[in-house]
Design a protein around this motif. Structure first.
Motif, mmCIF file in Angstrom:
data_model
loop_
_atom_site.group_PDB
_atom_site.id
_atom_site.type_symbol
_atom_site.label_atom_id
_atom_site.label_comp_id
_atom_site.label_asym_id
_atom_site.label_seq_id
_atom_site.Cartn_x
_atom_site.Cartn_y
_atom_site.Cartn_z
ATOM 1 N N THR A 67 -93.607 -28.295 23.971
ATOM 2 C CA THR A 67 -92.420 -27.733 24.611
ATOM 3 C C THR A 67 -91.956 -28.613 25.775
ATOM 4 O O THR A 67 -90.756 -28.751 26.015
ATOM 5 C CB THR A 67 -92.708 -26.305 25.094
ATOM 6 N N VAL A 80 -92.147 -20.635 24.377
ATOM 7 C CA VAL A 80 -92.840 -21.803 23.863
ATOM 8 C C VAL A 80 -92.331 -22.058 22.458
ATOM 9 O O VAL A 80 -92.461 -21.222 21.574
ATOM 10 C CB VAL A 80 -94.373 -21.586 23.856
ATOM 11 N N ALA A 81 -91.705 -23.211 22.272
ATOM 12 C CA ALA A 81 -91.099 -23.533 20.986
ATOM 13 C C ALA A 81 -92.153 -23.682 19.914
ATOM 14 O O ALA A 81 -93.265 -24.082 20.172
ATOM 15 C CB ALA A 81 -90.291 -24.823 21.118
#
Length: 156
Positions: free
Chosen positions: A86, A150-151
């Motif tokens: 991220t 959070v990707a």
């Protein structure tokens, strides 16, 4: 190792016998004696930390909103991988045949022949994720997932 905004000034986990990065002028990057008790805010850092320190390193990067090149194994199942990705603005998988290892005396050390082991260099911007979103290195702390995004970033 040169990032978008110049060369790293500090080799955070380097030692006299194990420096990794040079400054733009060819001189060795400065070494750090106690990396966790200094500000990383206005520095561009080179971080090749012991893997067991990654939670603490990511927490410090986010807390200080630091910029760094962070070299890690491509261990996508570790709890620090997603927060790292991220904060990562670019990645580069290091070619195995270009990696060299040396001991503290400067002697060459053989690397394992297992080419499945991959190292990734990440250009990190610690301002992209708040420290409250990093798995804390401190046991009494908790993560409030409601404030974190959070990707779900695929590995490089």
């Amino acid at each position: 190792a040169k990032g978008k905004k110049g060369w790293p000034q500090l080799d955070v986990f380097g030692s006299r016998g194990a420096r990794v990065v040079e400054r733009e002028d060819g001189k060795p990057a400065r070494l750090v004696k106690d990396p966790y008790n200094m500000s990383w805010t206005r520095q561009f850092l080179w971080i090749l930390a012991p893997w067991e320190h990654m939670d603490r390193v990511l927490y410090k990067l986010a807390e200080d909103k630091a910029r760094a090149i962070v070299v890690v194994p491509n261990w996508v199942h570790r709890k620090w991988w997603q927060p790292l990705m991220t904060m990562c603005t670019a990645t580069y998988t290091l070619p195995w045949d270009s990696l060299y290892a040396f001991d503290d005396a400067g002697n060459s050390v053989s690397l394992p022949a297992d080419h499945r082991f991959k190292l990734v260099a990440c250009l990190v911007d610690g301002s992209l994720l708040g420290a409250e979103c990093i798995p804390s290195p401190f046991p009494e702390a908790t993560v409030d997932a409601s404030v974190c995004s959070v990707a779900d970033t695929p590995p490089p």
